[in-house]
Design a protein around this motif. Structure first.
Motif, short mmCIF file in Angstrom:
data_model
loop_
_atom_site.label_atom_id
_atom_site.label_comp_id
_atom_site.label_asym_id
_atom_site.label_seq_id
_atom_site.Cartn_x
_atom_site.Cartn_y
_atom_site.Cartn_z
N TYR A 5 1.00 -0.99 0.16
CA TYR A 5 0.21 0.02 -0.11
C TYR A 5 0.96 1.15 0.07
N TYR A 6 0.48 2.12 -1.21
CA TYR A 6 1.61 3.23 -1.04
C TYR A 6 0.49 4.45 -0.91
N LYS A 24 11.03 -5.22 0.50
CA LYS A 24 10.79 -4.52 1.72
C LYS A 24 12.19 -4.52 2.37
N VAL A 25 13.32 -5.35 2.29
CA VAL A 25 14.37 -5.23 2.75
C VAL A 25 15.28 -3.86 2.17
N VAL A 26 15.35 -3.87 0.71
CA VAL A 26 15.92 -2.72 -0.01
C VAL A 26 15.19 -1.54 0.36
N ILE A 27 13.82 -1.60 0.10
CA ILE A 27 13.21 -0.18 0.22
C ILE A 27 13.63 0.25 1.61
N ARG A 32 15.56 4.60 5.18
CA ARG A 32 16.09 4.71 6.45
C ARG A 32 17.33 5.65 6.33
N ARG A 33 17.87 5.63 5.22
CA ARG A 33 18.99 6.50 4.81
C ARG A 33 18.50 8.07 4.29
N HIS A 57 9.82 8.21 -1.17
CA HIS A 57 10.27 9.05 -0.43
C HIS A 57 9.92 8.93 1.12
N PRO A 58 10.89 9.10 2.01
CA PRO A 58 10.76 8.76 3.31
C PRO A 58 9.46 9.34 4.12
N SER A 59 9.06 10.17 3.54
CA SER A 59 7.79 10.94 3.91
C SER A 59 6.46 10.47 3.50
N ILE A 60 6.55 9.37 2.61
CA ILE A 60 5.23 8.75 2.06
C ILE A 60 5.02 7.37 2.77
N PRO A 61 3.81 7.16 3.14
CA PRO A 61 3.61 6.09 4.08
C PRO A 61 3.48 4.84 3.15
N LEU A 62 4.15 3.78 3.76
CA LEU A 62 4.21 2.64 3.09
C LEU A 62 3.68 1.40 4.06
#
Length: 103
Positions: A5-6, A24-27, A32-33, A57-62
């Motif tokens: 869900y994006y 999930k691991v890669v994203i 996190r960086r 983008h880190p601010s977009i919920p996943l």
């Protein structure tokens, strides 16, 4: 079949559980960086043909949702391939897992 869900759109992105676990691991590592990048995939069977791309983008919920309650064993080579693709100008393109032949 897993679901990503994006944003708050509620539109599910269907990705096979094993592939989603690797993504999930890669994203998570990249977000996190505080890195932004694109994720592209071909539409699965049963959906209109073509491909899609989203901007991560880190601010977009996943939210990652898996059918299987047990996480799969991860293939380090596949994670490495996906990590390398995120650094390219095209971002991550979900590719098939390469299975190394047993010696």
């Amino acid at each position: 079949m897993g679901i990503l869900y994006y944003d708050s759109s509620g539109s599910p992105i269907h990705i096979e559980d094993r592939a989603l676990a690797h993504l999930k691991v890669v994203i998570a590592t990249r977000l996190r960086r505080h890195e932004s990048f694109t994720l592209s995939w071909e539409h699965p069977d049963g959906e209109p043909g073509g491909r899609s791309t989203i901007w991560l983008h880190p601010s977009i919920p996943l939210r990652f949702v898996f059918d299987d309650p047990e996480p799969p064993a991860l293939n380090g080579r596949w994670i490495e391939d996906l990590m390398n693709s995120v650094s390219s100008t095209g971002g991550i393109f979900l590719v098939e897992e390469l299975i190394e032949p047993a010696d």
